[in-house]
Design a protein around this motif. Structure first.
Motif, short mmCIF file in Angstrom:
data_model
loop_
_atom_site.label_atom_id
_atom_site.label_comp_id
_atom_site.label_asym_id
_atom_site.label_seq_id
_atom_site.Cartn_x
_atom_site.Cartn_y
_atom_site.Cartn_z
N GLU A 1 26.76 37.53 28.62
CA GLU A 1 27.69 37.63 29.76
C GLU A 1 27.16 36.77 30.91
N LEU B 1 28.71 49.29 31.23
CA LEU B 1 27.86 48.10 31.39
C LEU B 1 28.67 46.82 31.16
N SER C 1 24.93 46.07 35.01
CA SER C 1 24.54 45.19 33.91
C SER C 1 23.89 45.97 32.77
N SER D 1 26.61 52.24 41.43
CA SER D 1 27.72 51.30 41.22
C SER D 1 27.29 49.85 41.47
N LYS E 1 24.75 55.97 45.01
CA LYS E 1 23.94 54.79 45.38
C LYS E 1 24.76 53.55 45.07
P1 NAD Z 1 23.34 45.40 38.46
O1 NAD Z 1 23.03 45.94 37.13
O2 NAD Z 1 22.42 44.37 39.03
O3 NAD Z 1 23.36 46.60 39.54
C1 NAD Z 1 24.23 47.69 39.39
C2 NAD Z 1 23.68 48.89 40.14
O4 NAD Z 1 22.54 49.39 39.45
C3 NAD Z 1 23.20 48.58 41.56
O5 NAD Z 1 23.54 49.65 42.39
C4 NAD Z 1 21.71 48.45 41.38
O6 NAD Z 1 20.97 48.66 42.56
C5 NAD Z 1 21.45 49.53 40.34
N1 NAD Z 1 20.22 49.36 39.55
C6 NAD Z 1 19.74 48.22 39.02
N2 NAD Z 1 18.63 48.48 38.30
C7 NAD Z 1 18.41 49.82 38.39
C8 NAD Z 1 17.41 50.69 37.87
N3 NAD Z 1 16.40 50.22 37.12
N4 NAD Z 1 17.50 52.02 38.15
C9 NAD Z 1 18.53 52.50 38.89
N5 NAD Z 1 19.49 51.71 39.43
C10 NAD Z 1 19.43 50.37 39.17
O7 NAD Z 1 24.85 44.86 38.42
P2 NAD Z 1 25.67 44.01 39.48
O8 NAD Z 1 25.14 42.61 39.52
O9 NAD Z 1 25.78 44.76 40.76
O10 NAD Z 1 27.14 44.02 38.80
C11 NAD Z 1 27.52 43.16 37.78
C12 NAD Z 1 27.34 43.80 36.42
O11 NAD Z 1 28.00 45.06 36.37
C13 NAD Z 1 27.98 42.98 35.30
O12 NAD Z 1 27.14 43.01 34.18
C14 NAD Z 1 29.30 43.70 35.05
O13 NAD Z 1 29.84 43.46 33.77
C15 NAD Z 1 28.88 45.12 35.24
N6 NAD Z 1 30.03 45.98 35.54
C16 NAD Z 1 30.51 46.80 34.55
C17 NAD Z 1 31.63 47.58 34.78
C18 NAD Z 1 32.19 48.47 33.70
O14 NAD Z 1 33.01 49.33 34.03
N7 NAD Z 1 31.82 48.32 32.45
C19 NAD Z 1 32.25 47.56 36.04
C20 NAD Z 1 31.72 46.73 37.03
C21 NAD Z 1 30.60 45.95 36.76
#
Ligand code: NAD
Length: 512
Positions: free
Chosen positions: A400, A266, A244, A161, A187
């Motif tokens: 975004e 995403l 993301s 998440s 996680k």
């Molecule tokens: P992020 O992508 O940086 O991280 C999200 C999660 O993914 C974290 O727990 C991170 O540790 C994990 N992660 C990152 N790279 C990974 C990999 N290679 N392998 C496994 N896990 C990995 O996102 P963020 O900055 O925490 O949140 C913001 C983003 O999330 C924005 O782009 C937002 O639009 C998106 N988001 C989407 C929704 C939806 O329902 N569509 C909801 C909430 C947030």
């Protein structure tokens, strides 16, 4: 702008974690191998939490798999009791968990509480669902035969998440997974570990009360490498990952390579069309909440307005006026409507996008864009929500930016508005402000908005739990929470029963 001190926050976090049943040492310095947890309210480190290793993740998955094997044979309505208990505990601890969300993710109080309410709502939905996980009975073409579908528990669900919904997204997945007969390994974002540990404490207590296996729910702590250990393990039947598009691009091929199931949620780049017939009072309120609320850090935040040229000046003027009076500050202050950005990188992204939009792209900064208090607040980043009027939908508008930055584009013709609306890679949420029923219906029709969510006369953010939540295109197409999203967490079998004494073959095939 007056902010609480880091020692005030530290003391409060320690009290809240105790109330929520989390047993960790909040006096721990963040050393090597620890995650340093900050509050965006002051930007300072509150405590260190030991990170897990990939071997720890594999152990958690093994224990979750054992729990699944016991849980899958418990009748679904009995499994519902676990989620009912979880919902009750969330009701009891709503204030404490909501405040912890505000401290850790920077959401204003009412949104922190709203997030916990969303957890309670999905628990209610899942309890009812625990008596409705039904399949179809299908007419067979063969005499004396009956066909039916059954839905069975799937296995271990790995939840990854994002920071911006630190507790609700877990509950969307976990509440459904538990009633569907699955175990969960979560996680959370490494920016919001404390709220995750609080949810885990509540889930463990709920499991204890109903006698469910205690490893039905677990949390693993760390960054992308810990997420990757979950992603790569073939004992994890479903990876449900929210974050993301960059994260999704890394995760999707790895899960697909082992033929695992994937539910991705995403990024978004959500727009509102404002038509000439719109009720502008209502539109302004809806736009300000969706664009500046949560400091622009919702996946569904409003990022683009596509407004009819004849009303563009008036709308921009009214929005600018509203933006100038937005109370910005500590999310714990009940008067605040706009809290901090999560961290320095988010601030850099905000500034870079404004520079790109107002530089070579020729946009005009209408309001906002500054850092409140300048450098005075150290690593805490409070910004004035910004509006930039653009001449075209340039590359920066199509990306975004996870901050309160709203682009305004003008249109002359409704088809042009729809084309501009859809001309971005993301497809999460969308909205139209209009009182013209033809425009409203067209917006929701097959040749209208291409997003997973299309709203009329409300902004794109603030979904309810009853509908399926998710998007299309680069947002990827996963659906969570209501409607029939539960089917993601189960496997389907088709059964054919022959209750005759003959053996007729399908399609009239003869084989004697
Ligand atoms: P992020 O992508 O940086 O991280 C999200 C999660 O993914 C974290 O727990 C991170 O540790 C994990 N992660 C990152 N790279 C990974 C990999 N290679 N392998 C496994 N896990 C990995 O996102 P963020 O900055 O925490 O949140 C913001 C983003 O999330 C924005 O782009 C937002 O639009 C998106 N988001 C989407 C929704 C939806 O329902 N569509 C909801 C909430 C947030």
């Amino acid at each position: 702008m007056s902010l609480p001190t880091t020692s005030d926050l530290h003391r409060r976090v320690t009290e809240l974690l105790t109330q929520l049943g989390v047993d960790i040492d909040t006096g721990r310095k963040a050393g090597a191998g620890d995650i340093a947890l900050r509050s965006p309210i002051t930007g300072a480190v509150l405590t260190g939490v030991p990170a897990d290793t990939p071997a720890d993740v594999r152990d958690s998955i093994g224990r979750a798999h054992d729990a699944f094997r016991a849980w899958r044979t418990v009748p679904a309505p009995v499994r519902g009791q676990l989620v009912r208990e979880l919902g009750e505990l969330l009701r009891t601890h709503k204030q404490a968990l909501g405040e912890l969300v505000s401290i850790e993710a920077g959401k204003i109080r009412s949104e922190g509480l709203g997030e916990v309410q969303e957890m309670i709502d999905i628990c209610d939905l899942a309890v009812g669902l625990s008596r409705q996980l039904h399949g179809l009975t299908i007419a067979s073409e063969r005499p004396g035969h009956r066909m039916m579908e059954q839905w069975h528990p799937l296995g271990v669900v790995g939840i990854i998440s994002a920071f911006n919904f630190p507790v609700a997204v877990w509950s969307w997945n976990a509440a459904l997974a538990f009633v569907c007969g699955d175990a969960v390994v979560w996680k959370p974002s490494d920016k919001t570990v404390l709220t995750a540990l609080a949810c885990q404490a509540l889930a463990a207590e709920a499991a204890r009360r109903v006698g469910a296996p205690d490893q039905i729910s677990s949390v693993v702590v760390g960054g992308p490498e810990i997420g990757a250990a979950l992603v790569d393990d073939d004992r994890v039947a479903l990876i449900s990952a929210t974050g993301s598009t960059r994260m999704g691009r890394a995760v999707a091929p790895r899960v697909s390579a082992r033929f695992g199931r994937l539910l991705l949620e995403l990024g978004g780049n959500n727009a509102a069309i404002v038509a000439p017939s719109a009720d502008l009072d209502l539109a302004v309120r809806g736009i300000v909440f969706s664009a500046a609320g949560t400091a622009g850090q919702r996946c569904t935040s409003l990022r683009r307005i596509i407004v009819h040229r004849t009303i563009a000046d008036e709308l921009v003027e009214r929005l600018a006026k509203a933006y100038r009076t937005l109370p910005i500050g500590s999310p714990l202050d009940p008067r605040t409507l706009v809290g901090p950005l999560i961290d320095h990188a988010a601030y850099e992204g905000f500034r870079a996008a404004i520079s790109a939009a107002t530089g070579a792209d020729g946009g005009e900064l209408i309001v906002g864009g500054g850092r409140v208090g300048g450098d005075e607040h150290g690593e805490a980043y409070y910004v004035e929500p910004a509006i930039v009027r653009m001449r075209g939908q340039t590359a920066i508008v199509r990306a975004e930016t996870f901050a309160p930055l709203l682009y305004v584009l003008a249109y002359d013709d409704f088809d042009e508005a729809i084309a501009l609306h859809n001309d971005v890679p993301q497809g999460l949420s969308s909205s139209i402000f209009t009182t013209d029923v033809r425009e409203a219906e067209r917006f929701m029709a097959a040749d209208g908005s291409d997003c997973g969510i299309a709203n009329v006369n409300i902004g794109p953010s603030g979904a309810e739990i009853g509908g399926a939540f998710g998007g299309e295109k680069e947002t990827v197409g996963g659906r969570e929470s209501g409607s029939d999203a539960w089917k993601n967490y189960m496997r389907r079998t088709t059964n054919t029963v022959n209750y005759s004494s003959g053996l007729p073959l399908a399609q009239g095939v003869e084989f004697v």
